[in-house]
Design a protein around this motif. Structure first.
Motif, short mmCIF file in Angstrom:
data_model
loop_
_atom_site.label_atom_id
_atom_site.label_comp_id
_atom_site.label_asym_id
_atom_site.label_seq_id
_atom_site.Cartn_x
_atom_site.Cartn_y
_atom_site.Cartn_z
N HIS A 44 41.07 59.95 8.81
CA HIS A 44 40.59 60.43 10.10
C HIS A 44 39.26 61.15 9.93
O HIS A 44 39.06 61.90 8.97
N LEU A 50 44.61 68.59 11.41
CA LEU A 50 45.50 68.10 10.38
C LEU A 50 46.83 68.83 10.53
O LEU A 50 46.91 70.05 10.37
N ARG A 51 47.87 68.10 10.87
CA ARG A 51 49.18 68.71 11.07
C ARG A 51 49.99 68.62 9.78
O ARG A 51 50.23 67.52 9.26
N LYS A 53 53.22 68.81 8.80
CA LYS A 53 54.59 68.71 9.30
C LYS A 53 54.79 69.71 10.44
O LYS A 53 53.93 69.84 11.31
N GLU A 57 49.14 73.93 10.75
CA GLU A 57 48.11 72.96 11.09
C GLU A 57 46.75 73.53 10.70
O GLU A 57 46.59 74.74 10.51
N TYR A 66 40.16 63.54 6.78
CA TYR A 66 41.44 64.11 6.41
C TYR A 66 42.53 63.04 6.43
O TYR A 66 42.44 62.03 7.14
N ASN A 68 46.97 62.34 6.15
CA ASN A 68 48.30 62.94 6.30
C ASN A 68 48.98 63.01 4.92
O ASN A 68 48.42 62.59 3.91
N THR A 72 48.00 61.08 1.46
CA THR A 72 47.52 61.94 0.38
C THR A 72 48.27 61.65 -0.91
O THR A 72 47.68 61.54 -1.99
N GLY A 89 49.12 67.00 3.22
CA GLY A 89 47.86 66.51 3.77
C GLY A 89 46.71 66.90 2.87
O GLY A 89 46.87 67.66 1.90
#
Length: 281
Positions: A44, A50-51, A53, A57, A66, A68, A72, A89
């Protein structure tokens, strides 16, 4: 960030670092020459969020990419670094990569904040690295050595961030391992920045900007601790020493510490240096 440009840089660099990647993991797949290490990964572009889980964030500015957690982990494996899939992430900059992981050890008390003895901690780190090198020798991997502090451990009471930077060496290559531990109510967010001595002065401000966008979700924040919550069996000193001297005897924790050594010291030096020199040219 020009992701296509980054992909070309990774592909060129991979061809230059096959021997290093093979040394990192006896079972790692060596990337083929010209391989796109981002193939099949959903990278992205910033700005974005960037979440991590349901734990936290990171609100990111532009000029970064970035991934996830799943992607990663896949990228780490492609780079030859052992991964158990615990990555949440990562953020990609022009000269660095920051990887986020979470350890649900419980609430870590910060009552040792004024007692972070750098000499004692360095002694512990070197002993732990010597133990890690025994495991590396079994895999046929080159040993790693800690040369000293680039930045001594510092705890920020406002952000509840613990940070230190180690200068390391493996096979004649100097590299840097930037470690940040962000304390939370239920555990610690581990952030490892992979960079090189040549670019750290410009990478650190970028990294700091990323961390400014970090926030635990409601109910996960350090200040939301309540009586009865799980409390970690160790404090700040042990976090620096490698996750807790007592906990190192437990297989899972030792493997986690060994993994960070691999990612921070082995990959950072040769991989990042060659990668981004190619990218810039």
């Amino acid at each position: 960030m020009n992701i296509q440009h980054m992909r070309r840089g990774f592909a060129v660099a991979a061809a230059c670092t096959l021997s290093l990647l093979a040394a990192n993991s006896a079972t790692a797949q060596q990337p083929e020459e010209g391989q796109d290490l981002f193939q099949g990964l959903n990278v992205h572009d910033g700005p974005g969020t960037l979440r991590l889980k349901t734990i936290a964030e990171v609100k990111l500015p532009g000029e970064c990419g970035y991934l996830n957690g799943t992607d990663t982990s896949r990228l780490m494996k492609r780079l030859g670094n052992p991964s158990k899939g615990g990555e949440l992430g990562s953020v990609l900059g022009d000269h660095c990569i920051a990887v986020f992981e979470f350890d649900p050890v419980g609430y870590v008390k910060d009552d040792e904040k004024d007692d972070l003895d750098p000499d004692e901690l360095m002694d512990s780190l070197r002993k732990n690295t010597a133990e890690a090198n025994k495991e590396r020798a079994k895999m046929g991997a080159a040993p790693m050595h800690i040369k000293g502090w680039y930045k001594k451990p510092y705890y920020d009471e406002g952000t509840h961030n613990l940070e230190w930077i180690i200068t390391g060496e493996s096979e004649g290559v100097d590299n840097l391992n930037v470690n940040t531990r962000i304390l939370g109510r239920k555990g610690v967010m581990t952030v490892t920045l992979i960079t090189s001595p040549e670019t750290i002065d410009q990478d650190l401000p970028v990294y700091r900007k990323w961390l400014e966008g970090f926030d635990y979700q409601a109910g996960q924040k350090y200040g939301e601790y309540r009586s009865g919550d799980k409390v970690a069996e160790y404090g700040l000193m042990a976090l620096v020493a490698g996750g807790g001297a007592a906990a190192l005897a437990k297989g899972g924790f030792f493997k986690s510490f060994w993994k960070l050594i691999v990612a921070g010291l082995a990959a950072a030096g040769a991989f990042i240096k060659k990668l981004f020199k190619k990218k810039q040219s």
